[in-house]
Design an enzyme around this catalytic site. Structure first.
Site, PDB file in Angstrom:
ATOM      1  N   TYR A   1       0.738  -1.134  -0.006  1.00 13.37           N
ATOM      2  CA  TYR A   1      -0.023  -0.009  -0.047  1.00 13.37           C
ATOM      3  C   TYR A   1       0.900   1.134   0.076  1.00 13.37           C
ATOM      4  O   TYR A   1       1.773   1.248   0.765  1.00 13.37           O
ATOM      5  CB  TYR A   1      -1.090   0.169   1.129  1.00 13.37           C
ATOM      6  CG  TYR A   1      -1.847   1.171   1.243  1.00 13.37           C
ATOM      7  CD1 TYR A   1      -2.820   1.253   0.360  1.00 13.37           C
ATOM      8  CD2 TYR A   1      -1.718   2.092   2.264  1.00 13.37           C
ATOM      9  CE1 TYR A   1      -3.607   2.352   0.378  1.00 13.37           C
ATOM     10  CE2 TYR A   1      -2.583   3.155   2.399  1.00 13.37           C
ATOM     11  CZ  TYR A   1      -3.565   3.176   1.336  1.00 13.37           C
ATOM     12  OH  TYR A   1      -4.519   4.459   1.440  1.00 13.37           O
TER      13      TYR A   1
ATOM     14  N   ASP B   1       9.400   2.785   0.303  1.00 11.68           N
ATOM     15  CA  ASP B   1       8.282   3.471   1.025  1.00 11.68           C
ATOM     16  C   ASP B   1       8.415   3.040   2.410  1.00 11.68           C
ATOM     17  O   ASP B   1       7.960   2.211   2.977  1.00 11.68           O
ATOM     18  CB  ASP B   1       6.835   2.910   0.469  1.00 11.68           C
ATOM     19  CG  ASP B   1       5.754   3.515   1.125  1.00 11.68           C
ATOM     20  OD1 ASP B   1       5.966   4.392   2.121  1.00 11.68           O
ATOM     21  OD2 ASP B   1       4.739   3.253   0.911  1.00 11.68           O
TER      22      ASP B   1
ATOM     23  N   LYS C   1       3.853   9.190   8.622  1.00 11.82           N
ATOM     24  CA  LYS C   1       3.583   8.712  10.174  1.00 11.82           C
ATOM     25  C   LYS C   1       4.472   9.160  11.113  1.00 11.82           C
ATOM     26  O   LYS C   1       4.219  10.244  11.498  1.00 11.82           O
ATOM     27  CB  LYS C   1       3.466   7.053  10.089  1.00 11.82           C
ATOM     28  CG  LYS C   1       2.251   6.706   9.099  1.00 11.82           C
ATOM     29  CD  LYS C   1       1.749   5.106   9.187  1.00 11.82           C
ATOM     30  CE  LYS C   1       0.857   4.880   8.254  1.00 11.82           C
ATOM     31  NZ  LYS C   1       0.736   4.293   7.055  1.00 11.82           N
TER      32      LYS C   1
HETATM   33  C1  PLP Z   1       0.363   4.617   5.678  1.00 10.88           C
HETATM   34  C2  PLP Z   1       0.740   4.350   4.457  1.00 10.88           C
HETATM   35  C3  PLP Z   1       0.731   5.034   3.378  1.00 10.88           C
HETATM   36  C4  PLP Z   1      -0.201   6.309   3.376  1.00 10.88           C
HETATM   37  O1  PLP Z   1       0.116   7.237   4.070  1.00 10.88           O
HETATM   38  P1  PLP Z   1      -1.111   8.306   4.464  1.00 10.88           P
HETATM   39  O2  PLP Z   1      -0.672   9.294   5.241  1.00 10.88           O
HETATM   40  O3  PLP Z   1      -2.392   7.577   5.014  1.00 10.88           O
HETATM   41  O4  PLP Z   1      -1.619   9.022   3.024  1.00 10.88           O
HETATM   42  C5  PLP Z   1       1.635   4.879   2.365  1.00 10.88           C
HETATM   43  N1  PLP Z   1       2.750   4.072   2.426  1.00 10.88           N
HETATM   44  C6  PLP Z   1       2.856   3.235   3.521  1.00 10.88           C
HETATM   45  C7  PLP Z   1       3.762   2.140   3.555  1.00 10.88           C
HETATM   46  C8  PLP Z   1       1.669   3.151   4.486  1.00 10.88           C
HETATM   47  O5  PLP Z   1       1.843   2.339   5.571  1.00 10.88           O
END
Ligand code: PLP
Length: 434
Positions: A145, A240, A268
């Site tokens: 994701y 990511d 985050k």
């Molecule tokens: C949470 C998450 C996202 C998206 O971040 P948001 O602040 O919710 O848009 C992207 N990549 C990873 C790996 C994530 O865990």
């Protein structure tokens, strides 16, 4: 007697005004059933709902709160910053300070651009990779994701995995035609894709620990091979670390495994509970971003002083003394307890942790191994998880309301919190299997 009457009322009202009553799908408890609890406040490792139930929280706003809720040091800094106003749309010292701090910790980063979410970070990282390589295609992995940008909503994890939606309606096929999908933990398919599309793949974007389809660690050497393949074929590797940054290790998985990715996405933890994301890399790549370079990307509230302040304070305190190691040890203690219970009661489970992140699957089959999206969907026992989730909730432990999300430890969870949690988990599992 556990009751959530107030949350039920609040949910009824919210559903009339907000789609599903929530501003992010997984919060609605659809995959575990029941009513989401409405949170009144958080303090340390605890959250309190509107019926005054108290829970030990292992969701921690889905990762950002490494120091727990309302940490006095963070709140104090935020109060000071707040009294100077909330946003200026002009440069501040806080942005430079947070940039400097992150650059000093995350090995591959020389320059960083702050945005407002992980979604924005990943979307911009891909635009940058395409601009830099002058190529169009990207490779992503099933069940990874990267936020909800159109081109990335293909076999995406997180809420998309929870609901089993194939692709979201509203995303034209032409918007995803340049997105190639490969199974996680399988290097051969990536190699084949590079051979099938010579000189057209701009980037490979990946989660260095897959943590949006449950918790799946990469096989030994897999990430290094991935990055090497990118370089061999003139593509950009985009790691990511939105979830793993300052969680798997202070400098993310890249620090832990000594990786040399080209672009890093963060989010985050670096916002300490306020809305932040960032994409970053070496100077050669990052100077393609406007206004130095031609790749356009902007944001009214980007680098917001409150968000920068919360991030700075959170990371600074996290890096003090042995805070990070103690937090890691607590995550290990928790999963060691769960592993023992799984064994004692012969409940097939897959359990793992890295740093302060942990995850577990209840398995449909004994000795099964989940290592990609297909096996996760096939082998995870979501029905068992739903029952387990509610037993924990009723006993005052809040975990993610989906089998395909993970758990987080904070620096303020106590050893007593952990032993209490283990006892509650044992009681829950015993009652489900008998
Ligand atoms: C949470 C998450 C996202 C998206 O971040 P948001 O602040 O919710 O848009 C992207 N990549 C990873 C790996 C994530 O865990």
């Amino acid at each position: 007697m556990f009751q959530i009457e107030k949350s039920k009322d609040l949910f009824v009202k919210a559903q009339k005004l907000i789609p599903g009553g929530v501003n992010s799908p997984v919060r609605a408890f659809k995959s575990v059933g029941g009513t989401p609890i409405f949170i009144k406040r958080g303090e340390g490792p605890y959250i309190f709902d509107f019926d005054d139930n108290k829970y030990i929280d292992y969701v921690l706003s889905w990762g950002p709160l490494v120091l727990g809720h309302a940490h006095p040091l963070v709140i104090n800094e935020l109060k000071k910053s707040l009294s100077n106003g909330t946003s200026y749309g002009a440069p501040t010292l806080l942005e430079t300070e947070l940039a400097e701090l992150i650059i000093s910790v995350v090995p591959s980063i020389e320059m960083i651009r702050f945005v407002n979410s992980g979604t924005e970070a990943c979307m911009s990282a891909i635009r940058l990779a395409r601009a830099y390589t002058n190529r169009e295609k990207i490779i992503k992995f099933g069940g990874n994701y990267h936020g909800h940008a159109d081109m990335l909503l293909v076999e995406a994890g997180s809420g998309v995995a929870t609901f089993g939606l194939p692709d979201s309606p509203g995303v034209p096929e032409s918007f995803t035609q340049h997105t190639l999908i490969a199974p996680y933990n399988n290097i051969d398919v990536v190699e084949q894709l590079f051979e099938s599309y010579p000189d057209t793949i701009a980037a490979v974007i990946f989660e260095p620990i897959a943590a949006n389809m449950g918790f799946i660690v990469p096989e030994d050497g897999y990430l290094k091979k991935l990055i090497d393949l990118c370089h061999k074929h003139g593509a950009i590797s985009i790691i990511d670390e939105v979830m793993t940054g300052f969680r798997a290790a202070p400098g993310g998985v890249q620090q832990k495994l000594n990786l040399k990715p080209d672009i890093t996405c963060l989010g985050k933890v670096i916002g300490g509970g306020l809305p932040v994301g960032a994409y970053a890399g070496n100077i050669d790549i990052m100077e393609n971003v406007a206004p130095v370079g031609k790749m356009y990307q902007a944001g009214t509230l980007s680098g917001n002083p409150l968000a920068m302040c919360a991030g700075l304070s959170t990371i600074t305190n996290l890096l003090e003394g042995d805070t990070f190691d103690i937090m890691t040890r607590k995550a290990t203690d928790l999963i060691t307890g769960i592993k023992r219970i799984a064994q004692d009661y012969s409940v097939p489970m897959q359990i793992d942790s890295t740093g302060s992140m942990f995850g577990f699957y209840f398995l449909n089959e004994k000795d099964a191994i989940i290592n990609d999206f297909v096996s996760a969907k096939k082998l995870a026992n979501t029905e068992f998880y739903g029952k387990f989730f509610h037993k924990l909730l009723e006993s005052g432990v809040y975990i993610a309301p989906s089998q395909f999300e993970i758990g987080f430890m904070s620096s303020v969870h106590t050893d007593e919190n952990i032993s209490t949690t283990i006892t509650i988990i044992e009681t829950a599992i015993k009652s489900i299997i008998t």
